[in-house]
Design an enzyme around this catalytic site. Structure first.
Site, PDB file in Angstrom:
ATOM      1  CB  CYS A   7      -0.959   0.055   1.198  1.00 52.11           C
ATOM      2  SG  CYS A   7      -2.369   0.907   0.874  1.00 52.11           S
ATOM      3  CG  HIS A  29      -2.867  -3.323   4.074  1.00 54.56           C
ATOM      4  ND1 HIS A  29      -1.938  -2.711   4.814  1.00 54.56           N
ATOM      5  CD2 HIS A  29      -3.635  -2.180   3.408  1.00 54.56           C
ATOM      6  CE1 HIS A  29      -1.819  -1.294   4.766  1.00 54.56           C
ATOM      7  NE2 HIS A  29      -2.755  -1.153   3.896  1.00 54.56           N
ATOM      8  CD  GLU A  88      -0.255  -5.583   6.517  1.00 52.74           C
ATOM      9  OE1 GLU A  88      -0.027  -6.273   5.344  1.00 52.74           O
ATOM     10  OE2 GLU A  88      -0.741  -4.486   6.581  1.00 52.74           O
TER      11      GLU A  88
HETATM   12  N1  GLN Z   1      -3.455   6.370   0.902  1.00 54.14           N
HETATM   13  C1  GLN Z   1      -2.290   6.160   1.537  1.00 54.14           C
HETATM   14  C2  GLN Z   1      -1.162   6.749   0.978  1.00 54.14           C
HETATM   15  O1  GLN Z   1      -1.130   7.593   0.150  1.00 54.14           O
HETATM   16  C3  GLN Z   1      -1.975   4.558   1.445  1.00 54.14           C
HETATM   17  C4  GLN Z   1      -2.982   3.849   2.370  1.00 54.14           C
HETATM   18  C5  GLN Z   1      -2.406   2.585   3.110  1.00 54.14           C
HETATM   19  O2  GLN Z   1      -1.304   2.224   3.069  1.00 54.14           O
HETATM   20  N2  GLN Z   1      -3.547   1.767   3.283  1.00 54.14           N
HETATM   21  O3  GLN Z   1       0.172   6.784   1.566  1.00 54.14           O
END
Ligand code: GLN
Length: 161
Positions: free
Chosen positions: A38, A137, A139
């Site tokens: 992410c 994610h 995890e």
């Molecule tokens: N929206 C977040 C970003 O721009 C990422 C979100 C996440 O890691 N769950 O960094």
């Protein structure tokens, strides 16, 4: 190294304030096995779309990643995905204000894809050499197969780090 989810702008700013940004970036570019999920995916992208003003990434994967691509926090969702190199059952993927991959260079292997609400398919898991990134994610599900893929297919191949 694992770069977790969170907030990519904050992670980059903290890395700068602690004078770690260039060190981390150099290690990634010189081949240290790294997995980013992410926000971590955003930080591994050579180019970010919808970045905050002045937002930096460590880079390493020849891809363009769009931040917050699926929408706001309320648009977070879960789905089951086929993941190349991981056998069935499918991976339960949790997307939290997640990015998607807009485009990839020749060296990048797409491992999983998902369709957006309008039916357009986007890569959400990619690998380039020793770098692995997912929009979601793994995890959070208790299924460790993506981390296992990272350890077995990427980290174990190398003895030098
Ligand atoms: N929206 C977040 C970003 O721009 C990422 C979100 C996440 O890691 N769950 O960094």
């Amino acid at each position: 190294m694992v770069i977790p989810g969170g907030e990519s702008t904050t992670i980059a700013k903290l890395a700068r304030s602690f004078d770690l940004f260039d060190l981390i970036s150099d290690r990634i570019i010189s081949g240290m096995p790294t997995y980013g999920s992410c926000a971590g995916m955003i930080l591994l992208a050579n180019k970010i779309k919808d970045a905050a003003e002045g937002q930096e990434s460590f880079g390493g994967i020849d891809m363009v990643v769009r931040r917050n691509a699926f929408g706001r926090q309320i648009d977070s969702f879960e789905t089951d995905l086929k993941f190349k190199g991981i056998t069935e059952p499918k991976i339960r993927a949790v997307f939290i204000r997640a990015p998607w991959v807009e485009s990839v260079g020749n060296e990048v292997e797409v491992l999983a894809e998902v369709s957006d609400p309008s039916g357009v398919i986007h890569p959400v898991a990619v690998r380039q050499g020793n770098l692995l990134a997912t929009s979601f994610h793994p995890e959070l599900t208790g299924d460790n197969r993506v981390h296992k893929y990272f350890v077995e297919n990427i980290c174990r191949q190398l003895a030098t780090f």
